[in-house]
Design a protein around this motif. Sequence first.
Motif, PDB file in Angstrom:
ATOM      1  N   HIS A 127       0.953  -1.282   0.032  1.00  0.00           N
ATOM      2  CA  HIS A 127       0.100  -0.086   0.002  1.00  0.00           C
ATOM      3  C   HIS A 127       0.698   1.376  -0.134  1.00  0.00           C
ATOM      4  O   HIS A 127       0.406   2.131  -0.205  1.00  0.00           O
ATOM      5  N   ALA A 128       1.975   1.238   0.319  1.00  0.00           N
ATOM      6  CA  ALA A 128       3.028   2.477   0.596  1.00  0.00           C
ATOM      7  C   ALA A 128       3.259   2.873  -0.786  1.00  0.00           C
ATOM      8  O   ALA A 128       3.367   4.342  -1.154  1.00  0.00           O
ATOM      9  N   ALA A 129       3.121   1.813  -2.094  1.00  0.00           N
ATOM     10  CA  ALA A 129       3.325   2.480  -3.294  1.00  0.00           C
ATOM     11  C   ALA A 129       2.162   3.494  -3.681  1.00  0.00           C
ATOM     12  O   ALA A 129       2.286   4.369  -4.462  1.00  0.00           O
ATOM     13  N   ASP A 130       0.998   3.071  -3.368  1.00  0.00           N
ATOM     14  CA  ASP A 130      -0.137   3.815  -3.741  1.00  0.00           C
ATOM     15  C   ASP A 130      -0.130   5.148  -2.959  1.00  0.00           C
ATOM     16  O   ASP A 130      -0.518   6.292  -3.670  1.00  0.00           O
ATOM     17  N   ALA A 139      -0.358   8.945  -4.657  1.00  0.00           N
ATOM     18  CA  ALA A 139      -1.310   9.874  -4.184  1.00  0.00           C
ATOM     19  C   ALA A 139      -0.638  11.132  -4.070  1.00  0.00           C
ATOM     20  O   ALA A 139      -0.771  12.012  -4.257  1.00  0.00           O
ATOM     21  N   GLY A 140       0.663  11.080  -3.477  1.00  0.00           N
ATOM     22  CA  GLY A 140       1.499  12.061  -2.978  1.00  0.00           C
ATOM     23  C   GLY A 140       1.852  12.934  -4.488  1.00  0.00           C
ATOM     24  O   GLY A 140       1.723  14.042  -4.619  1.00  0.00           O
ATOM     25  N   ASP A 141       2.237  11.946  -5.576  1.00  0.00           N
ATOM     26  CA  ASP A 141       2.499  12.500  -6.781  1.00  0.00           C
ATOM     27  C   ASP A 141       1.336  13.502  -7.475  1.00  0.00           C
ATOM     28  O   ASP A 141       1.642  14.479  -7.880  1.00  0.00           O
ATOM     29  N   ALA A 176       6.876  21.016  -3.959  1.00  0.00           N
ATOM     30  CA  ALA A 176       6.513  20.387  -2.950  1.00  0.00           C
ATOM     31  C   ALA A 176       6.980  21.177  -1.723  1.00  0.00           C
ATOM     32  O   ALA A 176       6.303  21.048  -0.383  1.00  0.00           O
ATOM     33  N   ASP A 177       8.142  21.843  -1.595  1.00  0.00           N
ATOM     34  CA  ASP A 177       8.393  22.442  -0.084  1.00  0.00           C
ATOM     35  C   ASP A 177       7.733  23.735  -0.138  1.00  0.00           C
ATOM     36  O   ASP A 177       8.255  24.705   0.852  1.00  0.00           O
ATOM     37  N   TYR A 215      -0.310  14.031 -12.630  1.00  0.00           N
ATOM     38  CA  TYR A 215      -1.682  14.834 -12.634  1.00  0.00           C
ATOM     39  C   TYR A 215      -2.185  14.880 -13.796  1.00  0.00           C
ATOM     40  O   TYR A 215      -3.465  14.904 -13.870  1.00  0.00           O
ATOM     41  N   LEU A 216      -1.178  14.790 -14.774  1.00  0.00           N
ATOM     42  CA  LEU A 216      -1.684  15.016 -16.280  1.00  0.00           C
ATOM     43  C   LEU A 216      -2.542  13.856 -16.621  1.00  0.00           C
ATOM     44  O   LEU A 216      -3.474  13.746 -17.488  1.00  0.00           O
TER      45      LEU A 216
END
Lengths: 535, 212
Positions: free
Chosen positions: A23-26, A30-32, A46-47, A154-155
Motif C-alpha cells: 500500500h505504500a506504493a499507492d 497519491a502524493g505525486d 513540494a516544499d 496529475y496530467l
Amino acid sequence: MSKGLRALLGAVVLWLAQGPFAHAADDASAGDLARGRALYLEGRRADGAPLQAWRAGGLRLAGAEAACVNCHRRSGLGGAEGRSYIPPITANALLNAMPPGKGPSAIGAGRPAYGEDGLALALRAGLDPGGRRLDYLMPRYELRDDEAKALLAYLRSLSEAPAGVAEEGELHFATVLTPEVAPARREAMLGVLQACFDEHNAGPAPERGRKRLAEGMRLREQQPWRLHVWTLEGPEEGWQAQLVAQARQQPVFAVVGGAGAGRWKPVHAFCEQAALPCLFPQVEAPVADAAGFYPLYLGKGVLLEAGLIAAQLARQPPASHRLVQVLRADDAAATVAADALADALGPRGFTQERLAIAAGTAFDPGLLAGVGSDDALVLWLRPADLQRLAAPAGAQAFLSATLAERDAVPLAPAWRERTLMAYPFELPAQRAARMTALHDWLRARGQPLADERAQADAHVACSALRAAMDDAAGHVGRDYLVERLEANLERGTASGLYPRLALGIGQRFASKAGYLVRFDAATGALVAAGEREAP
Amino acid sequence: METILPHIRTFVQRAAACAALLLASALAPAQAGEEQHHHHHHHAEAAPGYARQLANLQLQPTPVVRADGAKALFPQEIDDGRPVVLNFIYTSCTAICPILSQSFAEFQRRLGAERERVHMVSISIDPEQDTPRRLADYASRFEAGRQWDFYTGSVAASVSLQKGFQAYFGDKMHHRPVTFLRAAPGRPWVRLDGFTSPDELLAEYRRLVAQH
C-alpha cells in the motif's frame, strides 16, 4: 534532516513496501498527484517554494504566474489566443503521437508521442520528442525529475472521463428552480429549455471542423440530451443537501438555465463543490465569488443596479449627503441590493438610513414621511409596493428594474421627473429586433409569450450551451465546457435582453454594464439617462 | 510456517541492508542542491521576429477613463510632447498580455530615471470587465510607474481606439501582439507586429528618439 537523506529514506520505505506492504506504493502516487496538482494549478513546489521559469526575451516567471493552468487551462486542453495555439497536454494527448495538422504552431507538422521522460526534457530545454523547439510562448522550467513525474501523474488524472457521464446514450442535464419562483415563470422557463433541447435532439449536427486531437483521444458522436428538473423545496438551509441527493440519484453533465429570486447561494455552492458547470440561471441576486469556476451568470442583477446607483450618487450626491433605502424586510434580493449599495457608498461619507417594511404588512407610504427633500431615496420595491407610492419624496429617487419585474412599472406620474431606474438590460428599442426573433421562435414552437425576461434568459442559456458544446467538437468535459464559454461567448450574436454577452478567463458575469433610465413625463416610456456604464 | 518463512527471510535481509544504508548515509556529507536535472540554458530564446512599419494614424476624439478614475480624452491625452510607447491589453488575458506587459515593465526598469520622459500607454480591449480598479491592480502587478498609464472606457471608445491604430481584431481572444511608438505629436507611428523582447523594445525606442 537533509533532503538527500529524506529521499533515501523514502526510497527505502518503498523498497521495504514491496511484498506484503504494497500500500505504500499507492501512497507515493497519491502524493505525486497532489504535488503535480500544486505545480500545475498554483506553480508551487513540494516544499512550498514557487516554481521558477524563464520566458523568451529573458523574462522571468515564478509561482502562480508560471503555473501551467494559465495557458493550458484546467482541462489541460489548452486553447488559442490571437494566432497563438496552445496545445492540449493531458497525458492522453502527450503520450500519443500528434498527427500533422493545420496551424502555425510547431506541432502543425505533427510530433511523435512523449515518453515518460520526455516531459522533463520539454519543460527544461523546450524540445518536443521530435527534437523540435516548443512555441515561443512556452516558458522553460527549473524542474526536478520527481516533479516531472508528479506532473505526469496529475496530467493522467486530467485524461479521465468525466464522472457520472456515459460515453454512449443520452447526455443528462439538470435545471434548478428555487421555491420562490412563481409557477408561471417556472413554466415559461421550462418550456423554452425543453423546446431548445428538443431542437438539439431533432437536428443532425453537421461536422463542424472536427479535429482529431490525437490518436489516443476519443471523440464522441453527438449524443441526445435529456433535461431533468430539480425543484427545491422548503427553507434555504436544506437546498444544498437536496441538490446533492438529486445529483447522486441522477448524475448530470451540467446544469443549465433555471431560476431563483434573491436566494441562490446554496445552489452556487453546490455547483462549485460538485464541480458542475451551472450555466446562466435567471436570478435576481447572483453570487459574486472571486474564486468560483463552475457557476456562470448572464447579468449581475441587483448587484449591477447597486453599482449603477452608487456611481450616479458619487457623481451627483444629494445636497444633504443622506441616502434612504426602502425595502421589504423579508425580500432577500432587496436586502442583497441594499447591502451592496451601502458597501459601495461606505467610503463616501453619506449618512445612510434603511426603512424596512415588515413582512406580511402592506406598504404604508407614510413610511417615507421622514425622507428629506434633499435626500436620495432608493426604493428596492416590487410592483405591488411601487403602485402604493403616493406623494413624491426626496430629491432623487431610484428604482430597480430587476425588482420591478417588467418594463411597464406602475409608477405614479408625479414621481416620473425625479426617478431613475437602474437597468441591467439593453434599452427596449435597441433590443427590439432580438425580442422579435425570440417571439417568432416561441410561436414556432407553440410556446406562449408568458414571461419575456425568463424566456429570453432561458433561450440565451440554452443557445450558449449548444454553441459551446459544438465548439468543444465532441469532447465532453466539464472544465472544457466552461473554458469554451469563456473564450467564445463573445462571438455569439444571441444576447437576449442584454446589450452584449462576453466572458473571459476567470470572468463569471457575461453582462457587466447597464444604464440608468428615466421615465418619459407623458408616456412613462423608458429613456436612457446617460451612457451604458460598467460600474 | 513454510509459506511465511521466505517472506520473513526477505524482510530481515532487506531490513539489514536498510540499516547499513542508513548508517552510510548518516555519515555521508549533506548534499547541497541535488536537483538531478540537466543543466539548462537560460539564454534568451530567439524571438520569432517582429515586423516593423511606419504608420500615419488619425485618432478620433475619444473619451476614456484612466486607471485612477479620471476622465480623459484621446488623442490629447497622448499629445503632451513626450514620446509615446503604446499597446493594447486586457486584465484576464493569460498568454499574450503578460508578455507584452512584462516587456513594458522591463523596458521601464532599464530606462531608469529616463522613464519620466516617456509616456507609456496600455489600453484595455475588454473595457466592461476592466474597470479602473482592475486596471490599477494590473498596473501594480507590473510595477507601473506614474509615466505608464492604463485606460478603459466604453466598448465604443475601446473599439474606436483599436480601429484608429488599425489593430482591431474583433473579439479579445483574437487580439495579437502589437506595439506602437511615436517620437512626438505629428510624427508618424512606428508599428511593431509580434513580440519584442525588452532589448528590442529599448533599441526601437532609442532609434526613435535619436532620429527626432
